[in-house]
Design a protein around this motif. Structure first.
Motif, PDB file in Angstrom:
ATOM      1  N   THR A  22      -1.214  54.723  77.206  1.00 21.81           N
ATOM      2  CA  THR A  22      -1.095  56.260  77.296  1.00 21.81           C
ATOM      3  C   THR A  22      -1.507  56.805  75.945  1.00 21.81           C
ATOM      4  OG1 THR A  22       1.150  56.246  76.786  1.00 21.81           O
ATOM      5  CG2 THR A  22       0.616  56.778  79.128  1.00 21.81           C
ATOM      6  N   THR A  25       0.170  54.244  70.185  1.00 20.19           N
ATOM      7  CA  THR A  25      -0.227  53.752  68.928  1.00 20.19           C
ATOM      8  C   THR A  25      -1.156  54.569  68.026  1.00 20.19           C
ATOM      9  OG1 THR A  25       0.635  51.509  69.513  1.00 20.19           O
ATOM     10  CG2 THR A  25      -0.700  51.638  67.561  1.00 20.19           C
ATOM     11  N   THR A  26      -2.063  55.073  68.763  1.00 20.56           N
ATOM     12  CA  THR A  26      -3.193  55.790  68.180  1.00 20.56           C
ATOM     13  C   THR A  26      -2.416  57.255  67.628  1.00 20.56           C
ATOM     14  OG1 THR A  26      -4.771  54.748  69.586  1.00 20.56           O
ATOM     15  CG2 THR A  26      -5.360  56.976  68.703  1.00 20.56           C
ATOM     16  N   ARG A 117      -8.481  46.107  77.012  1.00 19.42           N
ATOM     17  CA  ARG A 117      -7.624  45.621  76.122  1.00 19.42           C
ATOM     18  C   ARG A 117      -7.418  44.048  76.721  1.00 19.42           C
ATOM     19  NH1 ARG A 117      -1.750  48.440  75.261  1.00 19.42           N
ATOM     20  NH2 ARG A 117      -3.147  49.849  73.909  1.00 19.42           N
ATOM     21  N   SER A 154      -1.920  62.766  77.635  1.00 18.49           N
ATOM     22  CA  SER A 154      -3.216  62.284  76.568  1.00 18.49           C
ATOM     23  C   SER A 154      -4.327  61.662  77.343  1.00 18.49           C
ATOM     24  CB  SER A 154      -2.421  61.086  75.685  1.00 18.49           C
ATOM     25  OG  SER A 154      -3.220  60.361  74.993  1.00 18.49           O
ATOM     26  N   ASN A 155      -5.210  62.345  77.937  1.00 17.80           N
ATOM     27  CA  ASN A 155      -6.427  61.893  78.653  1.00 17.80           C
ATOM     28  C   ASN A 155      -7.493  61.850  77.914  1.00 17.80           C
ATOM     29  OD1 ASN A 155      -4.939  61.116  80.862  1.00 17.80           O
ATOM     30  ND2 ASN A 155      -5.262  63.295  81.848  1.00 17.80           N
ATOM     31  N   THR A 156      -7.730  62.805  76.884  1.00 11.74           N
ATOM     32  CA  THR A 156      -8.916  62.937  76.054  1.00 11.74           C
ATOM     33  C   THR A 156      -8.698  62.921  74.799  1.00 11.74           C
ATOM     34  OG1 THR A 156      -8.668  65.286  76.323  1.00 11.74           O
ATOM     35  CG2 THR A 156     -10.053  64.361  78.248  1.00 11.74           C
ATOM     36  N   ILE A 157      -9.825  62.933  73.977  1.00 14.43           N
ATOM     37  CA  ILE A 157      -9.717  62.929  72.681  1.00 14.43           C
ATOM     38  C   ILE A 157      -9.211  64.260  72.131  1.00 14.43           C
ATOM     39  CG2 ILE A 157     -11.055  62.717  70.436  1.00 14.43           C
ATOM     40  CD1 ILE A 157     -10.828  60.131  71.647  1.00 14.43           C
TER      41      ILE A 157
END
Ligand code: DAT
Length: 179
Positions: A22, A25-26, A117, A154-157
């Motif tokens: 999802t 971490t980012t 991943r 949290s789908n897009t930048i």
């Protein structure tokens, strides 16, 4: 947006949780950088400090030892200012956190991210079911007060940037009301 709690900390502890893929971490890394919080990626801590009960071959992951993780983290949480990233949230002491962010993403997004991943098919499917069934969001609601939970897509930048902005705004608001 959740209001700052009446915590004794001058800088908040934040948990960023959600199904793998999802974007925890980012997002946690960006929040820690932007807000000056100390980042702890619990998955890495578990590996580095052996806070597990061996390896689960079927799902290519370690068996979580919740007591060891909590004992190891207790001291680092005491002073506040921590940004914690983990895919499950119900075993942490409720008192640790001033904000619990649950990241949510669409089935396709989670699938693509876990596939790239290199996760095995059964692990991808288990995580997709987890996201579809809202397991982490339910766990957060069972474990923390509704006022401190922030559920974010949290789908897009662009979503990611908006989310980081909201979380950083919470941190700044918390700090100015806890001087
Ligand atoms: P998690 O820690 O929840 O497993 P991650 O932060 O490692 O997730 O992200 C997995 C991958 O997806 C990584 O390559 C970054 C990408 N990603 C995460 N959130 C994203 C978003 N909102 N938009 C686009 N890509 C995203």
């Amino acid at each position: 947006t959740p209001l700052p709690t009446s915590s004794p900390r001058s800088s908040p502890n934040i948990l960023i949780t959600g199904t793998p893929g999802t974007g925890k971490t980012t997002a946690a890394g960006m929040v820690a950088d932007a807000a000056g919080l100390e980042l702890v990626t619990v998955g890495d801590l578990i590996k580095q400090r052996n806070l597990h009960d061996g390896y689960n071959e079927e799902f290519d992951t370690y068996w979580l030892n919740e007591d060891k993780v909590v004992d190891e983290m207790e001291e680092m949480m005491a002073g506040g200012g921590m940004c914690i990233d983990f895919h499950t949230c119900g075993f942490f002491p409720e008192r640790w956190f001033d904000l619990v962010v649950v990241l949510r993403a669409g089935t396709q997004q989670v699938y693509d991210r876990l596939k790239s991943r290199g996760y095995k098919q059964n692990k991808i499917e288990e995580n997709l079911d987890c996201e579809i069934m809202q397991v982490v969001a339910d766990e957060a609601r069972e474990s923390y007060k509704a006022e401190i939970i922030m559920e974010l897509t949290s789908n897009t930048i662009e979503d990611m940037e908006d989310n980081v902005e909201k979380i950083v705004a919470f941190v700044n608001g918390f700090r100015s009301s806890h001087k």
